[in-house]
Design a protein around this motif. Structure first.
Motif, PDB file in Angstrom:
ATOM      1  N   GLY A  36       2.434  -5.339   8.828  1.00 11.55           N
ATOM      2  CA  GLY A  36       1.510  -5.708   9.886  1.00 11.55           C
ATOM      3  C   GLY A  36       0.069  -5.775   9.452  1.00 11.55           C
ATOM      4  O   GLY A  36      -0.683  -6.653   9.863  1.00 11.55           O
ATOM      5  N   GLY A  37      -0.367  -4.858   8.610  1.00  5.03           N
ATOM      6  CA  GLY A  37      -1.763  -4.815   8.203  1.00  5.03           C
ATOM      7  C   GLY A  37      -2.192  -5.959   7.319  1.00  5.03           C
ATOM      8  O   GLY A  37      -3.387  -6.121   7.053  1.00  5.03           O
ATOM      9  N   THR A  38      -1.250  -6.776   6.858  1.00  4.39           N
ATOM     10  CA  THR A  38      -1.585  -7.901   5.990  1.00  4.39           C
ATOM     11  C   THR A  38      -1.505  -9.238   6.710  1.00  4.39           C
ATOM     12  O   THR A  38      -1.834 -10.268   6.140  1.00  4.39           O
ATOM     13  N   VAL A  77       0.836   1.085 -11.935  1.00  5.37           N
ATOM     14  CA  VAL A  77       1.532   1.780 -10.852  1.00  5.37           C
ATOM     15  C   VAL A  77       1.885   0.814  -9.725  1.00  5.37           C
ATOM     16  O   VAL A  77       2.929   0.953  -9.080  1.00  5.37           O
ATOM     17  N   CYS A  78       1.053  -0.185  -9.493  1.00  2.21           N
ATOM     18  CA  CYS A  78       1.355  -1.205  -8.480  1.00  2.21           C
ATOM     19  C   CYS A  78       2.657  -1.922  -8.820  1.00  2.21           C
ATOM     20  O   CYS A  78       3.547  -2.060  -7.968  1.00  2.21           O
ATOM     21  N   LEU A 135       1.669  -8.656  -4.952  1.00  2.90           N
ATOM     22  CA  LEU A 135       2.532  -7.500  -4.721  1.00  2.90           C
ATOM     23  C   LEU A 135       1.780  -6.272  -4.232  1.00  2.90           C
ATOM     24  O   LEU A 135       2.354  -5.442  -3.531  1.00  2.90           O
ATOM     25  N   GLY A 136       0.507  -6.126  -4.597  1.00  5.58           N
ATOM     26  CA  GLY A 136      -0.223  -4.914  -4.241  1.00  5.58           C
ATOM     27  C   GLY A 136      -1.456  -5.177  -3.413  1.00  5.58           C
ATOM     28  O   GLY A 136      -2.031  -6.271  -3.431  1.00  5.58           O
ATOM     29  N   GLU A 137      -1.883  -4.149  -2.681  1.00  2.95           N
ATOM     30  CA  GLU A 137      -3.082  -4.234  -1.850  1.00  2.95           C
ATOM     31  C   GLU A 137      -4.321  -4.293  -2.733  1.00  2.95           C
ATOM     32  O   GLU A 137      -4.473  -3.519  -3.675  1.00  2.95           O
ATOM     33  N   SER A 138      -5.239  -5.199  -2.398  1.00  3.16           N
ATOM     34  CA  SER A 138      -6.442  -5.390  -3.202  1.00  3.16           C
ATOM     35  C   SER A 138      -7.550  -4.453  -2.727  1.00  3.16           C
ATOM     36  O   SER A 138      -8.633  -4.881  -2.326  1.00  3.16           O
ATOM     37  N   LYS A 139      -7.256  -3.176  -2.763  1.00  2.00           N
ATOM     38  CA  LYS A 139      -8.231  -2.148  -2.424  1.00  2.00           C
ATOM     39  C   LYS A 139      -7.771  -0.838  -3.037  1.00  2.00           C
ATOM     40  O   LYS A 139      -6.629  -0.731  -3.510  1.00  2.00           O
ATOM     41  N   ASP A 149       0.879  -1.163   0.000  1.00  2.00           N
ATOM     42  CA  ASP A 149       0.000   0.000   0.000  1.00  2.00           C
ATOM     43  C   ASP A 149       0.919   1.216   0.000  1.00  2.00           C
ATOM     44  O   ASP A 149       1.659   1.429   0.968  1.00  2.00           O
ATOM     45  N   PRO A 150       0.955   1.998  -1.066  1.00  2.00           N
ATOM     46  CA  PRO A 150       1.914   3.105  -1.156  1.00  2.00           C
ATOM     47  C   PRO A 150       1.731   4.154  -0.074  1.00  2.00           C
ATOM     48  O   PRO A 150       2.609   4.994   0.119  1.00  2.00           O
TER      49      PRO A 150
END
Length: 604
Positions: A336-338, A136-137, A114-118, A79-80
């Motif tokens: 941590g958030g994942t 961009v991801c 690799l990227g957040e699914s949101k 998540d950037p």
């Protein structure tokens, strides 16, 4: 965004200093035995045991041409807006690589997703766009993975082609994934040391997935390439391979599974295709050059022995598992958030001609490195693996929801071949009792109770395949297996009758039923291919289109029919063919429109 991200990665790295060094003990093993775990006293060369912490018995010289060091990163889900954990994790690995100093015999491997699914506030023109799978991801992920000071390899997971608003097809999305990471093909093969290969297989379907888009699917082209690679690099010639995939293969023996991956049919590689799902473990059994297999996907930690499985097991635990010469290792997450169990960890793989070590880099403990297992080669086809510590995740039963059966364990129910009926659950299912029991049908299919659900297990590897009957539908029911073949055919096999079986095995046809105290019976019919688990969840694109249709219908009901906003959701319903909802999670096995005939329920 690239400028901002670059600024996050310019901090320097200090040397990784081990508190103790011994000529016979590798620096990381010394750190694992000392700084990371607080162990005291001198290290020894004795074979490690699982009674407490232990140092590695493997001697690794960084100047040895067969020595190598690889950092293995689990699901990043970048998540950037939240780069701090990635910056910290990178610093931990920079210290490790500086200490190891093996030159081009070091690498980083990312296991995908690799990227957040949101939406991550990354596209002002489309505030609803998911970040995962976008251009961009992959730009951000490529820059991050390229900042470790060593070459990197990456394979795609189930979210890496999720740029569904930007790309119309999987092929278009895959091309950007490959271009951004400088990959000529979805798969990779890197020779990291003398006679040692790192091999990766990539998931290449999302929009075109037949069932859930989150199944990790390795296509036929990659499978053929992989099989050829194995045949041309045999163990007999001294080759050793370490394989990397997003999800583990069926038969890996890993018992650190999330319930949602099992019931939704996306737990194993090529999960929904029975033959292709089993193909990977068959290759492992056939080709002893495969020494290790790393996977992610489950977002669960590495503090327990069930996150690593050896080719052999203690005979007291069951029969030989037939996992070739391969050690399978589950990999946790960096941010941590994942994390699904609160842990933030990565793997470290080190080895040489004599064997290899699997270690944990703990991102919650200032990058402390802990030895998890040492594997010593006995010859080209045999090895001995030893766990370096006992389970540390004492509360892991709160997270790891699906146990895998083993022959002879307490849950095994053997159906007598001479019985024409077997009551499998003596008491009505109420959430207590028979929390885990399983049995094998006459045709070889394996069913079992776990967490209140009825699941199907692979008949060869006993890995869970999927949901047969949901927990809510089993409440108050009992389960039985009864003979369903024609008696006259069983008695006379010479009759030329199309209804008669052609062999004794075919004659022993069985039916799985559940029934309640009111005399209502449900026949649990197998699928057309003979399997029982329900492929309920299907392609995400199809579900999104259905959800948009329902949204349009609700708007119509409000504007044209005058339905209040707080009531419109209840007033608008959908009808389907074999599916029951737009949900991406298998919640129920009930199909609307079922017909009742004198208490017997037939579910179509």
């Amino acid at each position: 965004m690239k400028l901002l991200f670059s600024l996050l990665l310019v901090t320097g790295a200090s040397a990784f200093v081990s508190p103790r060094r011994h000529a016979f003990l590798s620096p990381l093993a010394a750190a694992a035995n000392g700084e990371a775990n607080g162990a005291a006293g001198e290290a020894t060369t004795a074979t490690p045991t699982t009674n407490g912490e232990s140092a590695s018995s493997l001697v690794i010289d960084k100047d040895d041409p067969t020595a190598f060091c690889v950092g293995v990163l689990g699901d990043l889900h970048v998540d950037p807006r939240k780069m701090e954990d990635y910056e910290i994790g990178r610093e931990h690995f920079l210290k490790v690589f500086k200490d190891q100093d093996m030159g081009d015999r070091m690498a980083v491997v990312s296991l995908g997703d690799l990227g957040e699914s949101k939406n991550c506030d990354h596209n002002d023109a489309n505030p609803a766009e998911l970040f995962a799978g976008t251009t961009v991801c992959h730009e951000v992920a490529s820059e991050f993975l390229g900042s470790f000071g060593v070459p990197y390899e990456v394979i795609g997971g189930n979210h890496d082609l999720e740029g569904i608003d930007e790309f119309k097809t999987d092929a278009e999305n895959l091309k950007v994934f490959l271009d951004q990471h400088g990959k000529p093909t979805p798969q990779f093969c890197r020779q990291v040391a003398e006679k040692t290969l790192l091999v990766g297989l990539c998931s290449t379907l999302f929009r075109d997935a037949v069932y859930t888009s989150h199944e990790v699917i390795v296509d036929d082209v990659q499978l053929a390439w992989f099989e050829n690679l194995l045949e041309t690099h045999p163990a007999s010639e001294g080759w050793k391979m370490f394989v990397f995939t997003h999800a583990p293969p069926n038969g890996s023996g890993l018992r650190v599974l999330q319930e949602n991956h099992v019931v939704n049919g996306c737990c194993w590689l090529n999960h929904s295709d029975e033959l292709k799902c089993r193909k990977f473990i068959e290759l492992v059994r056939e080709h002893r050059c495969i020494k290790g297999w790393f996977s992610g996907h489950f977002h669960l930690g590495q503090d327990y022995q069930d996150s690593i499985t050896f080719p052999t097991i203690d005979p007291a635990e069951g029969p030989y598992p037939d996992r070739g010469s391969c050690v399978f290792a589950q990999t946790s997450v960096m941010r941590g958030g994942t994390s699904r169990d609160g842990r933030q960890q990565s793997r470290l793989l080190r080895g040489n001609k004599d064997g290899f070590e699997i270690l944990t880099v703990n991102h919650q403990k200032d990058g402390a490195v802990r030895l998890d297992a040492t594997i010593s080669y006995q010859d080209d086809n045999h090895e001995v693996g030893v766990y370096a510590h006992d389970d540390e995740a004492y509360e892991h039963d709160n997270y790891f929801k699906v146990k895998m059966p083993q022959f002879g364990d307490e849950g095994y129910i053997c159906v007598d071949e001479d019985d024409d009926m077997c009551i499998l659950t003596d008491e009505a299912i109420d959430g207590s009792g028979c929390e885990f029991c399983w049995w094998r049908l006459n045709d070889g299919r394996v069913l079992g109770m776990a967490n209140g659900m009825l699941l199907e297990y692979d008949q060869s590897t006993l890995a869970p395949l999927g949901l047969v009957v949901s927990a809510d539908q089993l409440q108050g029911k009992r389960i039985a297996v009864i003979d369903s073949g024609l008696e006259e055919c069983a008695l006379n096999f010479d009759e030329d009758d199309e209804d008669c079986a052609s062999s004794v095995e075919e004659a022993r046809e069985q039916a799985v039923i559940m029934y309640d105290d009111d005399g209502k019976v449900t026949v649990i019919q197998p699928n057309e291919d003979g399997s029982y688990w329900r492929k309920i969840v299907r392609n995400k694109i199809a579900r999104m289109k259905e959800q948009r249709r329902e949204k349009a219908a609700r708007a119509f009901a409000e504007e044209k029919l005058g339905i209040d906003e707080d009531q419109v959701k209840e007033n608008v319903q959908s009808s389907w063919g074999p599916y029951t909802s737009t949900s991406g999670t298998a919640k129920s096995t009930v199909v609307p429109g079922m017909e009742e005939f004198e208490g017997v329920v037939y579910k179509r």
